[in-house]
Scaffold this active site. Structure first.
Site, short mmCIF file in Angstrom:
data_model
loop_
_atom_site.label_atom_id
_atom_site.label_comp_id
_atom_site.label_asym_id
_atom_site.label_seq_id
_atom_site.Cartn_x
_atom_site.Cartn_y
_atom_site.Cartn_z
NE ARG A 63 -3.63 -0.37 0.13
CZ ARG A 63 -4.38 -0.29 -0.97
NH1 ARG A 63 -4.31 -1.23 -1.88
NH2 ARG A 63 -5.19 0.72 -1.16
CG HIS B 52 12.02 -1.51 -4.31
ND1 HIS B 52 10.67 -1.54 -4.64
CD2 HIS B 52 12.70 -1.47 -5.47
CE1 HIS B 52 10.56 -1.51 -5.97
NE2 HIS B 52 11.77 -1.47 -6.49
CG ASP C 211 6.61 13.55 -0.84
OD1 ASP C 211 7.60 13.06 -1.42
OD2 ASP C 211 6.39 14.76 -0.74
CD GLU D 286 13.79 -8.53 -0.61
OE1 GLU D 286 12.89 -8.30 0.22
OE2 GLU D 286 13.54 -8.79 -1.81
C1 GAR Z 1 9.96 -8.75 -0.99
O1 GAR Z 1 10.71 -9.13 -2.11
C2 GAR Z 1 9.96 -7.25 -0.84
O2 GAR Z 1 11.17 -6.65 -1.21
C3 GAR Z 1 8.86 -6.86 -1.79
O3 GAR Z 1 7.86 -7.82 -1.58
C4 GAR Z 1 8.47 -9.05 -1.18
C5 GAR Z 1 7.82 -9.51 0.08
O4 GAR Z 1 8.26 -10.79 0.42
N1 GAR Z 1 8.37 -5.54 -1.54
C6 GAR Z 1 7.93 -4.75 -2.49
O5 GAR Z 1 7.87 -5.07 -3.66
C7 GAR Z 1 7.48 -3.38 -2.00
N2 GAR Z 1 7.02 -2.60 -3.10
P1 GAR Z 1 7.96 -11.38 1.85
O6 GAR Z 1 6.45 -11.21 2.11
O7 GAR Z 1 8.33 -12.82 1.71
O8 GAR Z 1 8.79 -10.65 2.84
#
Ligand code: GAR
Length: 220
Positions: free
Chosen positions: A96, A114, A147, A179
């Site tokens: 979101r 990200h 923002d 990550e």
């Molecule tokens: C992760 O790769 C995170 O970087 C990405 O969603 C995935 C969540 O994985 N986030 C985005 O794309 C934010 N725009 P997870 O639920 O296994 O942590």
């Protein structure tokens, strides 16, 4: 481990929650001077909620579909976070957009991860976008929320190579592995109060420098 006082984290997640799990694990192992006081999801079916419950962490589901305005949804989330005494808001696959009212409630206290090397490939489906573009490296970025969409000041990045036989799934898995390392590390820097932000520049007090460079394909 520093003092007994632990940084109070709220984690917001919409999906499977593997980043949440890596933070849970490192809190439980005593690697992080932090405690997760609340996990919030906008998605009642988020795997992240199950992971939190299994670890005995309080959860709340606030479904954005129950609100007409983004600000009303954000206000409901803010109230829940404040009630829990949140010190750092950690977005972990939270799909979101954060509105101005949310930013004002937690100034410089909302971070995101990200799955690309920002400012390349903001937005969604970014692993596929990196593949389609023919990039030789991608990675992940931990950044402050501002923002814009994925435009906030960068705290840390990790780089992974892209191979010619990669699929979206294989690249996403390689990035996720990183990550799970850099997000807990950044949280620990917050817990140690080592992070300062000045405009776009984020500094880590007494942070190490690595002067190595990467080439893909390798130069022989
Ligand atoms: C992760 O790769 C995170 O970087 C990405 O969603 C995935 C969540 O994985 N986030 C985005 O794309 C934010 N725009 P997870 O639920 O296994 O942590």
């Amino acid at each position: 481990m520093g003092s007994n006082k632990k940084l109070r984290l709220a984690i917001l997640a919409s999906g499977g929650g593997t980043n949440l799990q890596s933070i849970i694990d490192q809190c439980q192992q005593g690697i992080l001077d932090a405690e997760i006081v609340l996990v919030v999801s906008n998605n009642p079916n988020a795997g992240a909620l199950g992971r939190a419950k299994k670890a005995g962490i309080a959860t709340t589901c606030i479904n954005h579909r129950d609100f007409d305005q983004r600000e009303d949804f954000d206000n409901a989330v803010i109230a829940t976070l404040q009630e829990a005494g949140t010190e750092l808001v950690v977005l972990a696959g939270f799909m979101r957009i954060i509105s101005a009212v949310f930013l004002q409630a937690f100034p410089q206290r909302i971070i995101n991860i990200h799955p690309a090397l920002l400012p390349s490939f903001p937005g969604l489906h970014v692993q596929q976008k990196a593949l389609d573009y023919g990039a030789k490296f991608s990675g992940c970025t931990v950044h402050f929320i501002d923002d814009g969409v994925d435009t906030g000041a960068i705290i840390a990045q990790a780089v992974v190579p892209i191979f010619s036989d990669d699929s979206e799934a294989t690249l996403a898995a390689r990035i996720l592995e990183q990550e799970h390392k850099i997000y807990p590390q950044v949280i620990q820097w917050f817990a140690e109060e080592r992070i300062t932000i000045n405009g776009r520049q984020v500094a880590i007090e007494a942070g190490k420098q690595d002067k190595s460079t990467l080439t893909n394909p390798p130069v022989i």
